[in-house]
Design an enzyme around this catalytic site. Sequence first.
Site, PDB file in Angstrom:
ATOM      1  N   PHE A   1       0.817  -1.212   0.000  1.00  0.00           N
ATOM      2  CA  PHE A   1       0.000   0.000   0.000  1.00  0.00           C
ATOM      3  C   PHE A   1       0.852   1.264   0.000  1.00  0.00           C
ATOM      4  O   PHE A   1       0.412   2.320   0.391  1.00  0.00           O
ATOM      5  CB  PHE A   1      -0.961   0.024   1.195  1.00  0.00           C
ATOM      6  CG  PHE A   1      -1.699  -1.252   1.419  1.00  0.00           C
ATOM      7  CD1 PHE A   1      -2.465  -1.797   0.412  1.00  0.00           C
ATOM      8  CD2 PHE A   1      -1.635  -1.913   2.630  1.00  0.00           C
ATOM      9  CE1 PHE A   1      -3.161  -2.987   0.606  1.00  0.00           C
ATOM     10  CE2 PHE A   1      -2.313  -3.108   2.830  1.00  0.00           C
ATOM     11  CZ  PHE A   1      -3.083  -3.637   1.815  1.00  0.00           C
TER      12      PHE A   1
ATOM     13  N   GLN B   1      -9.559  -7.289  -6.012  1.00  0.00           N
ATOM     14  CA  GLN B   1      -8.884  -6.009  -5.832  1.00  0.00           C
ATOM     15  C   GLN B   1      -9.864  -4.930  -5.377  1.00  0.00           C
ATOM     16  O   GLN B   1      -9.575  -4.148  -4.469  1.00  0.00           O
ATOM     17  CB  GLN B   1      -8.217  -5.579  -7.139  1.00  0.00           C
ATOM     18  CG  GLN B   1      -6.920  -6.277  -7.430  1.00  0.00           C
ATOM     19  CD  GLN B   1      -5.779  -5.712  -6.597  1.00  0.00           C
ATOM     20  OE1 GLN B   1      -5.319  -4.596  -6.814  1.00  0.00           O
ATOM     21  NE2 GLN B   1      -5.325  -6.476  -5.630  1.00  0.00           N
TER      22      GLN B   1
ATOM     23  N   GLU C   1      -6.140   0.706  -7.179  1.00  0.00           N
ATOM     24  CA  GLU C   1      -6.391   1.821  -6.259  1.00  0.00           C
ATOM     25  C   GLU C   1      -7.819   2.347  -6.317  1.00  0.00           C
ATOM     26  O   GLU C   1      -8.328   2.895  -5.330  1.00  0.00           O
ATOM     27  CB  GLU C   1      -5.431   2.976  -6.573  1.00  0.00           C
ATOM     28  CG  GLU C   1      -4.057   2.509  -6.971  1.00  0.00           C
ATOM     29  CD  GLU C   1      -2.932   3.089  -6.144  1.00  0.00           C
ATOM     30  OE1 GLU C   1      -3.197   3.618  -5.064  1.00  0.00           O
ATOM     31  OE2 GLU C   1      -1.791   3.003  -6.603  1.00  0.00           O
TER      32      GLU C   1
END
Length: 732
Positions: free
Chosen positions: A256, A625, A688
């Site tokens: 991250f 994801q 993201e």
Amino acid sequence: MTATVDRDDRSVDRVEGRQKVTGSAHYTADVALPGQVHAVLVQSEVPHGRVTEDSLRASTSRASAAPGVLYVLTPLNSPRLGVVPDELTWDLPLERRPPLSDLTVQHVGQHMALVVADTLENATAAAASFDLSYESLPAQLDFHEVADASREQVGPVRHGSYEPDHFVKLSEEKLQDVRGEEPAGGASRVAARFTTPLNAHYPIELSATVAAWSGDQLTVHDSTRWIAGERTALAAYLQIPEDRVRVSSPLVGGAFGSKSFLWMHVALCAVAAREVGRPVKLVLTREQMFSSTGHRPRTEQDLVLVADEDGRILSTEHHTLTETSTVAHFCEPAGLSTRFLYQSPHLEVSHRTARLNAPTPSFMRGPGEAPGLFALESAIDELAHRVGADPLELRIRNHADSDQASGKAWSGKHLLDCYRIGAQRFGWAERPLAPRAMRSDGELVGWGMATATYPGRRMPASCRVTTSPDGHVRFASATHEVGNGVRTVMTQVAAEVTGLPLSRVAFDSGDSDFPAAPYSGASQTTATVGSAVHAAATEWRRRLSALTSVGDGADLVALAGAHHEQLSFTADSDAGDQSAEAFQSFGAHFCEVRVDEQIGRATVTRWVAVMDCGRVLNPKLARSQVMGGITFGLGMALLEQVPYDADTAQMIGEYYLPTHADRPEFDVSFVESTDFGLDPIGVRGIGEIGTCGVPAAIANAVFHATGKRMRDLPITLENLMTPYRPPTAEEP
């Protein structure tokens, strides 16, 4: 043409999945080299000052005499280290000052010594014997106090504040942007301040390093997402050629952003290994991770929206105050999405960064977009309520058909499809406009939504192909498997283009000896490395066709094995032509929240997300994801903040994360439209965007449930238990 993607035969299981679930997968801390010894860090306990030489010498002497201790590295005996090149420090968060340079202290948790011993237990005990004294200096801990201070132009340590021009190496992503004439009037105006706290990355895998020298050759096993950059930085610190440094990182257990760059402990581990002449292993503790491997910095965002009587935006202002350390640059780019997400004739976006006596911040999932969309999407919701419009309808009215920031057309944008499909799947049409209108089992129920967006990016990369005599083909690139399935999708791309079965193709990563690739971040790896794999596989097929007849039903495996030497080579891929179009992924989040005002509990019970990310190579991995990103955003909204004492900068309390008990029911789908504008495989990043917009959707749902605006993260039980006050006639 677009289609909604759920599941199909492209949902291949992870190629390393069995190793991970059985525990046979090896990470950096699992590395065990012959003769390996252990290192433990000693860190500062004050935010600003100077450690006294007497206390450092006394502590070093005491630790050196402890059982099993082989070496103690401090500023008093550390070899003089080189300086990292400017291109890695002026707009990236690598520290300008080499570790252990002097006796000064710039933040709590700064590395003051490294103790090396025969066992981890002996190293830990010796490090605990350190008792350092400090000459304290005034510490800058409040970004308001330094926001207007002057900027120091030179030196490894800097104070004051500054206004950065752009986000990292992306000169077109302007952090200061003004355009259009300010409107003379407007029927509706929203002006609000939003704050986000310091967030920690908290990956499952602790940062770990094993450094070993063989003559003048250094091999570093590290949990990193940028082996190429780490190699460059290490060579600079150690003042040796890059070709004498090898960095290995086959598997990374979450990151991250905390593993995107070289941190100080890696360089110290390499120095210690050279000094003791043995491999040295250093594994940070969980507590040390909070001060040693980056974090998301705090932001304070002032947002002003002006709209006409129909809710069409006339003016947008988004001003961000954030923070970095005194020894490195980083600016949380909270206003980037505001520059283009909604049509706005007048726009002002600014960012100011204050240098504090605090650890260096860095990228964290959805850097800029995650905290920035919390502010923007919450303000959009406030504007919708003020003009009496449905929040989704207001977003549709202000939809931007092109990129206002660059003036370019989108390479592909299907945000309106995401809105439509998401609303249908969620049942948004049944949402009452007024807050506090829905209850269930004694709890208030609210529905909220927000827009998601994240850039599509691509950089140059290379890929090596090695064909074996048995026809097995291995592709390799110096990229990273950080748990997102890179090895799997690269294998799928290679198999698809070559025409080989998946069982005859493999993809290797995580070694600086492989052809170059950039850091794994910014949701660019699939587009970037995938382009290199596509180029290599295309060339492989071309060469095979030139060498032999390849017709329908041909045994490609046998043909490849017969010509394996000619089918082994390296191919390159550039960044593509990004001059004509703008590349951006979009999506929509819809959520249901239940609030018990009696105990201050908010529970996210249902989530619908529809994403527009170009081609979806593996729906199973892509959905995972997005689900992970939503959970990440849920923690950001309701739980996560690093607690620390404002006077001493010492951590206090605990850091709370979402667990399976906090997981809502997920409905995640994709509006697939292959986007060949960015890359030859038609993808844009997914990693993201799942987080972006999530905190705002939750805050908006809390408002719909309670009638209370939540402008500060995380949303605490105190916020939720505050008595509801109906708006006055002058308030919306």
